[in-house]
Design an enzyme around this catalytic site. Structure first.
Site, PDB file in Angstrom:
ATOM      1  CG  ASP A   1       0.737   2.147   6.769  1.00 14.76           C
ATOM      2  OD1 ASP A   1       1.527   3.004   7.228  1.00 14.76           O
ATOM      3  OD2 ASP A   1      -0.004   1.444   7.475  1.00 14.76           O
TER       4      ASP A   1
ATOM      5  CE1 TYR B   1      -5.104 -12.852   4.323  1.00  9.71           C
ATOM      6  CE2 TYR B   1      -3.304 -12.154   5.749  1.00  9.71           C
ATOM      7  CZ  TYR B   1      -4.556 -11.951   5.207  1.00  9.71           C
ATOM      8  OH  TYR B   1      -5.246 -10.828   5.539  1.00  9.71           O
TER       9      TYR B   1
ATOM     10  CE  LYS C   1      -7.996  -8.755   5.499  1.00  6.77           C
ATOM     11  NZ  LYS C   1      -7.681 -10.096   5.028  1.00  6.77           N
TER      12      LYS C   1
HETATM   13  P1  13P Z   1      -3.074  -1.000   8.334  1.00  9.52           P
HETATM   14  O1  13P Z   1      -3.108  -2.190   7.399  1.00  9.52           O
HETATM   15  O2  13P Z   1      -3.968   0.106   7.863  1.00  9.52           O
HETATM   16  O3  13P Z   1      -1.676  -0.551   8.658  1.00  9.52           O
HETATM   17  O4  13P Z   1      -3.767  -1.466   9.699  1.00  9.52           O
HETATM   18  C1  13P Z   1      -3.193  -2.503  10.408  1.00  9.52           C
HETATM   19  C2  13P Z   1      -3.976  -2.950  11.572  1.00  9.52           C
HETATM   20  O5  13P Z   1      -3.795  -4.055  11.988  1.00  9.52           O
HETATM   21  C3  13P Z   1      -4.945  -2.062  12.208  1.00  9.52           C
HETATM   22  O6  13P Z   1      -5.592  -2.663  13.313  1.00  9.52           O
HETATM   23 MG    MG Z   2      -0.643   0.968   9.299  1.00  8.80          MG
HETATM   24 MG    MG Z   3      -3.833   1.301   6.200  1.00  9.71          MG
END
Ligand code: 13P
Ligand code: MG
Ligand code: MG
Ligand code: 13P
Length: 369
Positions: free
Chosen positions: A11, A233, A236
């Site tokens: 990203d 942590y 994501k």
């Molecule tokens: P991404 O990890 O896809 O950048 O999304 C972050 C997020 O907090 C979306 O609510």
């Molecule tokens: Mg993002």
């Molecule tokens: Mg993303």
């Protein structure tokens, strides 16, 4: 011939917010990939996006963890970041955690799924790409493809699959891995991978030694940030996976069948909510409702002499409408919980929280029970 299939993704800026990748980033990446193809660094490429993640799909003959390939991806993301900054895209350069390339892109922010294999007479390969979730989101569908006879009848009726598969499972808290066999260790495997925020399927191998080398993966999942920073942590990862199909492996339809169930995954809205994973075509791979719901796209390739050919957008098909509608029902149901678990993740899995601050503030007001 031996070919390497690599997906490297990052990203590097959302348009707008965290919903999509701007077309100019795709163009920028395509230009860099085209140059590398002309120079013979890669055999072929396809650039795409799922949600706000820019996906570089490449074939080459340099093997996995190759410095030149990883550097190419890193430089491509840097170029795209320059454009993202110029356009003031959201979180420009978000996933490039380091200032300089260090020889291997793992642990530097981008996600990587790659495998080297002997190209078969017919070599269908599927690239799965997710947004708004984590690598453990692949546990259930990968298990179903390679180990559940109710999903994959080939496990029962195809003699070349009957011996089962070996699962390489990573404990991302303890930073350890274990190899386990199906069908005989099914219950133990499920005991681990059901805990999807800790145990993740990294690779799958065939146990049919007549058709596949012992160390030749047939599926691989990206686990990068978690891999590097075990126990702590770090957010994501919006994972990707590569899965091979047919002739001793699940048929294409068996590889796609698990996605008919929009299972709950974590990582929606601020990386801190559970929601259903919705299979979509690339044109619908945009994360809008509550920054989601989490999406998965699948591009199918028939690899030929190390080239990708045209991708087939496999979820761009009315056959998945029922699943998408179900995902919307589940999304609606989950959303009604607002800030309550199990929509909101348990405290230890949340990407960020105000709780320590609130507790500190309230400290003196708490009375003994
Ligand atoms: P991404 O990890 O896809 O950048 O999304 C972050 C997020 O907090 C979306 O609510
Ligand atoms: Mg993002
Ligand atoms: Mg993303
Ligand atoms: P074909 O006979 O079309 O090759 O299909 C084989 C198969 O297993 C499809 O699931």
């Amino acid at each position: 011939m031996k070919v390497t299939f690599s997906i490297i993704k990052a990203d590097v800026g959302g348009w707008p917010g965290h919903s999509l990748v701007h077309p100019r980033l795709i163009e920028t990446a395509e230009k860099e990939m085209e140059k590398a193809k002309k120079k013979g660094i890669i055999r072929d490429f396809h650039v795409t996006h799922v949600g706000d993640d820019l996906e570089l799909i490449m074939t080459h003959t340099k093997g996995t963890d190759n410095k030149q390939i990883h550097e190419l991806a890193w430089k491509t993301f840097e170029k795209a970041t320059e454009v993202a900054k110029e356009l003031k895209l959201y979180g420009a350069g978000q996933d490039l955690l380091s200032d300089a390339f260090s020889g291997n892109i793992k642990g530097m922010g981008p996600g990587v799924a790659e495998m080297e294999f002997e190209e078969r007479k017919g070599e269908p390969v599927i690239a799965f790409m997710m947004d708004k979730t984590e690598p453990g989101a692949f546990n259930l569908p990968i298990y179903r493809m390679f180990a559940d006879p109710f999903n994959t009848p080939g496990l029962v009726i195809d003699p070349s699959m009957h011996r089962g598969f070996t699962f390489e499972i990573w404990d991302i808290m303890e930073h350890k891995k274990v190899f386990m066999n199906t069908p005989e260790e099914t219950y133990d495997i499920l005991a681990l991978i059901g805990a999807k925020s800790r145990f993740v399927i990294k690779r799958v191998y065939s146990r049919n030694s007549d058709k596949f080398a012992k160390d030749e993966p047939v599926a691989v999942v990206s686990t990068e940030k978690l891999y590097q920073i075990a126990g702590e942590y770090v957010g994501k990862d919006d994972p990707v996976a590569v899965v091979r199909a047919q002739s001793g492996l699940p048929a294409l339809g068996e590889v796609l069948e698990p996605w008919a169930f929009p299972h709950l995954v974590s990582g929606w809205m601020r990386g801190s909510h559970n929601g259903p994973i919705m299979p979509v075509g690339i044109k619908n791979a945009k994360c809008t409702r509550f920054d989601g719901p989490p999406r998965v796209a699948a591009l199918g390739f028939q690899v030929a002499n190390g080239t990708l050919g045209m991708p087939a957008d496999l979820f761009d098909d009315p056959a998945w409408d029922y699943t998408r509608n179900k995902a919307q029902d589940i999304a609606e149901y989950m959303r009604r919980h607002g800030p309550f678990e199990p929509h909101r993740l348990p405290l230890e899995d949340m990407e960020y929280t105000t709780l320590p601050g609130i507790m500190k503030e309230l400290g003196p007001r708490f009375q003994k029970l």
